[in-house]
Structures are given as structure tokens and as C-alpha cells.
Design a protein around this motif. Structure first.
Motif, short mmCIF file in Angstrom:
data_model
loop_
_atom_site.label_atom_id
_atom_site.label_comp_id
_atom_site.label_asym_id
_atom_site.label_seq_id
_atom_site.Cartn_x
_atom_site.Cartn_y
_atom_site.Cartn_z
N PRO A 123 0.82 -1.23 0.00
CA PRO A 123 0.00 0.00 0.00
C PRO A 123 0.85 1.27 0.00
N LEU A 124 0.25 2.34 -0.51
CA LEU A 124 0.93 3.62 -0.56
C LEU A 124 0.98 4.26 0.82
N ILE A 125 2.09 4.91 1.12
CA ILE A 125 2.28 5.63 2.37
C ILE A 125 2.87 7.00 2.08
N GLU A 126 2.89 7.85 3.07
CA GLU A 126 3.40 9.21 2.90
C GLU A 126 4.91 9.21 2.70
N PRO A 127 5.43 10.21 2.00
CA PRO A 127 6.89 10.31 1.89
C PRO A 127 7.52 10.63 3.23
N LEU A 128 8.80 10.33 3.34
CA LEU A 128 9.53 10.66 4.57
C LEU A 128 9.64 12.18 4.72
N PRO A 129 9.52 12.69 5.95
CA PRO A 129 9.61 14.14 6.16
C PRO A 129 10.91 14.75 5.63
N SER A 130 12.02 14.03 5.73
CA SER A 130 13.31 14.59 5.30
C SER A 130 13.53 14.47 3.80
N TYR A 131 12.56 13.93 3.08
CA TYR A 131 12.65 13.84 1.61
C TYR A 131 11.57 14.66 0.92
N GLY A 132 10.42 14.84 1.56
CA GLY A 132 9.38 15.68 1.01
C GLY A 132 8.60 15.08 -0.14
N ARG A 133 9.04 13.96 -0.64
CA ARG A 133 8.42 13.28 -1.77
C ARG A 133 9.02 11.89 -1.87
N GLY A 134 8.47 11.07 -2.72
CA GLY A 134 9.11 9.78 -2.97
C GLY A 134 10.43 9.96 -3.70
N ARG A 135 11.32 8.99 -3.52
CA ARG A 135 12.64 9.12 -4.14
C ARG A 135 12.59 8.96 -5.65
N ASP A 136 11.73 8.08 -6.15
CA ASP A 136 11.60 7.87 -7.59
C ASP A 136 10.67 8.88 -8.25
#
Length: 470
Positions: A123-136
Motif C-alpha cells: 500500500p501507498l504511504i506518505e513520503p519521509l519528512p526529510s525527503y518531502g516526496r518519494g525518491r523515484d
């Protein structure tokens, strides 16, 4: 330390009464009543097999619900000594599931966890706070196969059991641009104190393999990680905004960096501000033709400091140690110590660092956030068949400083290329062959580059002999 113990297995027929979701179910089947010895930082006094919750190790049946039900049961067990979920021999297909505190996931030597090919089970989850978005890709990301959040004392171990992410379909979708979200990892544990991952084999992750983030007191020991060397972003072990980390006696074959130490991406990493620090790497072997054995960055905006690596063997890698940063990252990479590295077969660059890794999450980064790179120490290095000894490129008006290389013998293949390429860097070199670039002032009989005499607290972690009794 970190070695799996002998297994003593007794199988017998039982009539089991299993409590699942408050309901009683009787069924006659073979239940693993096993006694297995193993080494871990914590032993558990309550253990249960995932088969009790309906798991079927046939390589076809989805067991996501069985794993979730088993862990929920264990979460509710009142055990002062912690709990253990046992995965017996078999091939258990599963999607993502979360672990709990004071918990061990133990894989039998013939157990294989297979990442589900049904993307809805990631399932989809929120991006990490220190990245602000997904890496890909921008937006949310797929969850990892094994997840943990805000926990204490988590162990994932076994007698060299296997976690197989079955990543080939993910790689194909990523390469073709058909993925709208960032791929999940095999293991991601967040905001957790005391993590042990030991004596298991990880293969074919969709992307990164082991990703502790915002966590402390982490040991990765006796782990084997493999993926095709052309698989995209299959980093081995990525401590991210973590402190007190020990990586030892492990082996990685990867399509990306074998170890990548990170701490967040541009303005998001700066805002969170959790550095990666106090990290020890010992007796580590890496194969990755297109990447680095140990990378620092590129996402390092929370800062990286006090990283110690020794007794590292590198085979057919693009570089041994690589520092990756850029304008906009901010913060620092400093106090890095490498001692005793052997590089075999073809290397492109033995030493590689650059300030031009221009990969940003968005256009909101601060162009005045200039990273500082200082006190980088490499000693006792032997390399064969390198294209270049070093490519060291700092940032204009913000040079990388305090670089020290000592007792390094590098066999450079005949080439028209420069043996060293150094810009915007400064430091010293002692006992280095071939003669380094002028930016590294050669010192005659100077002492070797520094390496801390004190030990990190995590290096003194104690392993205990534990017994599983089902």
C-alpha cells in the motif's frame, strides 16, 4: 558474534487450538515444535509459528493476512521477555506488514519470504519528512515489505533464511517509466531504538534493501544481499538520519551503492535536521560495477559525521569510497575515517568525491545551502587495475578541505586519462603511489591519516545465545 546457531528440529502431530481474532479454531496438522539456537541481542520467552495463523508456504498463496494476524496476536501478548514470530521451512508469499516492539522475526534456514507480485499488497504511504516526496517520483510511495514505526528492540534474523523481494517486475516498470510512485524497500524501520538485522539473505529487492531511518543503536551483522548488477537502485544498506550504527561481517552484490549513508534531501533534510553519525563498518565485502562500495550522500542535508570503515574488500566497483553532494544540500560531510581497504579487479576511481550531484526533489532548494566537506581520512589502501587513482571535485568557493591519504598503493592501468583529477580540494598525502595531485601536498615520513582510538558504544554490543521453543 552474529553467527547462527545449530538447529534441533522435532516435528510431531498435534491437535492445535489457535486463537485468532478472539475466535477459537481447532485443526489437525503438523506444527513445527522446534528448538533452534541462535545469537541475538535480546532473547524472547514467547514464540509462535506463522503457520498457526493460516500461513501456507507453497510459494503461491498470499500470506499477508496471516503475518498481520500473527503480529497483532504477538502485540497483545503480555510477555516481559518479548515475543518471536517463527517462519518455518517453505516459500511464503506476502505483501507489506508491520512489526512491533520487543519482537523477533526469525526465518528457518529453508524459509523464504516472497514479496507479493500484487502491487495492491504494497500500500501507498506518505513520503519521509526529510525527503518531502518519494525518491523515484513525487507524492506518496509504496510501503516496504517489512515496516516498523516508533518501536523499541526489533530483531530480524534467522539461520540464513531468505527474504526475496521478487523485484524484476518493479525494475521493468521503473525502467519503462510506468511507475507513478516510488518503489518499496525490503526492510524499513523508522523512529526506532535497538534494531538488529542478522544472519539472513536478502535478494532481488524492488529498490533499497535495508533502510533504517531516524533510528538509533542499529546492528547489521552476517547479512548477505544480492541483486543483478544492472538492477536499478538496489542499494544494500542505507542508514538514513541514524546514529550508533554497526555494519559488520556482511556481503553485498548490488546494482547501486553497497552502503549509502544518508540524512535527507535538500530543504526537507535541512528542516528535519537529524544527522547520520557514529557509524562503524567492519569486515565488509562489496561488488557493484556501476557504483560505490560506501557512499556518503547524495541525500546528506541533515549532515554526516564520524563514519569509521575498516577491513573492506571491494571487487569490480566504480569506486571504493564516494562522497556525493551538491549546492542546495547544505550541512556537512566530515570526520570520515577509512582504514584497510583492498580493491580488486577493475576500478574506475579509487577515491571519488564531488560537489556537483545536481539531483533535487524540486526547485525550492536554497542555492545558498552550500555543503561543507572536511576531515576525510583514507589509510592503508591497496588497489589494482584502476582507471584513475582519484577524481576529487569540490565546490567553487567552497573547497573540500582536510583530505588525508596515506599508505596507498594504486595500480593504474595504462591510459591517456589523468591519473589524478583534483579541483577545489586541499589536503595532504603520505606514502601514496602514484604521486597524487598537487592539491594534496605530499608529506615525506608523516604519520598515517588519523583513525579514532576510542570505540563507539555500538561496537561493544553484546550478543546472547537464545533458544526458540514453540
Amino acid at each position: 558474534m552474529g553467527g547462527g546457531g545449530r538447529s534441533h528440529v522435532v516435528l510431531f502431530m498435534v491437535l492445535a487450538t489457535t486463537i485468532i481474532g478472539g475466535e477459537s479454531r481447532e485443526s489437525g496438522y503438523f506444527l513445527d515444535a522446534e528448538e533452534e539456537e541462535y545469537m541475538a541481542t535480546s532473547c524472547r520467552d514467547y514464540a509462535v509459528s506463522v503457520e498457526r495463523f493460516g500461513a501456507v508456504g507453497d510459494g503461491v498463496t498470499s500470506n499477508t493476512k496471516a503475518f498481520k494476524d500473527a503480529i497483532e496476536h504477538l502485540r497483545q501478548v503480555n510477555s516481559s521477555g518479548g515475543v518471536l514470530l517463527y517462519v518455518p521451512a517453505g516459500r511464503f508469499v506476502t505483501g507489506s506488514f508491520n512489526v512491533t516492539s520487543h519482537f523477533t522475526l526469525y526465518l528457518h534456514r529453508h524459509a523464504v519470504l516472497l514479496g507479493s507480485q500484487n502491487m495492491e499488497e504494497w500500500p501507498l504511504i506518505e513520503p519521509l519528512p526529510s525527503y518531502g516526496r518519494g525518491r523515484d517520483a513525487a507524492g506518496p510511495r509504496y510501503s516496504s515489505l517489512i515496516n516498523g514505526h516508533n518501536l523499541t528492540d526489533v530483531i530480524i534474523t534467522g539461520n540464513n533464511g531468505t527474504i526475496d523481494g521478487q523485484g524484476e517486475n518493479w525494475w521493468k516498470l521503473f525502467r519503462s517509466g510506468k511507475l507513478d510512485h516510488t518503489r518499496g524497500y525490503l526492510i524499513e524501520i523508522q523512529y526506532t531504538d535497538q534494531i538488529l538485522i542478522s544472519d539472513i539473505t536478502l535478494v532481488n529487492s524492488p529498490a533499497w534493501n535495508i533502510h533504517p531511518v531516524y533510528s538509533t543503536n542499529i546492528v547489521v551483522s552476517g547479512v548477505t544481499i544480492t541483486a543483478p548488477v544492472d538492477s536499478p537502485n538496489t542499494d544494500g544498506i542505507n542508514p538514513d538520519s541514524c546514529s550508533q550504527v554497526l555494519i559488520q561481517d556482511s556481503y553485498v552484490v548490488s546494482g547501486d551503492d553497497c552502503i549509502a549513508i544518508k540524512s535527507g534531501w535538500d530543504e526537507y533534510g535541512i528542516a528535519v535536521g537529524i544527522p547520520s553519525k557514529e557509524i562503524a563498518i567492519k569486515r565488509f565485502t562489496c561488488i557493484t560495477p556501476d557504483s560505490a562500495a560506501i557512499a556518503l550522500g547524495s541525500e546528506m542535508s541533515g549532515g554526516i559525521k564520524d563514519v569509521r570503515a575498516e577491513d573492506v574488500t571491494v571487487v569490480s566497483c566504480k569506486s571504493g569510497i564516494r562522497i556525493k553532494t551538491a549546492v542546495g544540500r547544505g550541512n556537512y560531510v566530515k570526520d570520515i575515517f577509512v582504514r584497510g581497504m583492498t580493491l580488486k579487479k577493475t576500478m574506475k576511481w579509487v577515491f571519488w568525491m564531488g560537489g556537483d550531484y545536481g539531483d533535487h526533489p524540486d526547485d525550492q532548494y536554497d542555492p545558498k545551502a552550500i555543503p561543507m566537506v572536511d576531515n576525510i581520512n583514507y589509510s592503508d589502501i591497496v588497489a589494482e587495475n584502476a582507471v584513475m587513482a582519484g577524481k576529487l571535485d569540490g565546490i567553487e568557493n567552497a573547497p573540500f578541505t582536510g583530505i588525508c591519504i596515506s599508505n596507498a598503493t594504486i595500480d593504474v592501468v595504462p591510459s591517456k586519462l589523468l591519473i589524478w583529477n583534483c579541483t577545489n580540494v586541499s589536503g595532504i598525502a603520505s606514502g601514496v603511489t602514484p604521486k597524487p595531485c598537487p592539491a594534496l601536498s605530499t608529506v615525506g615520513e608523516a604519520p598515517p591519516c588519523s583513525f579514532p582510538e576510542n570505540r563507539l558504544a555500538i561496537e561493544d554490543v553484546q550478543f546472547r545465545q537464545c533458544m526458540i521453543k514453540l
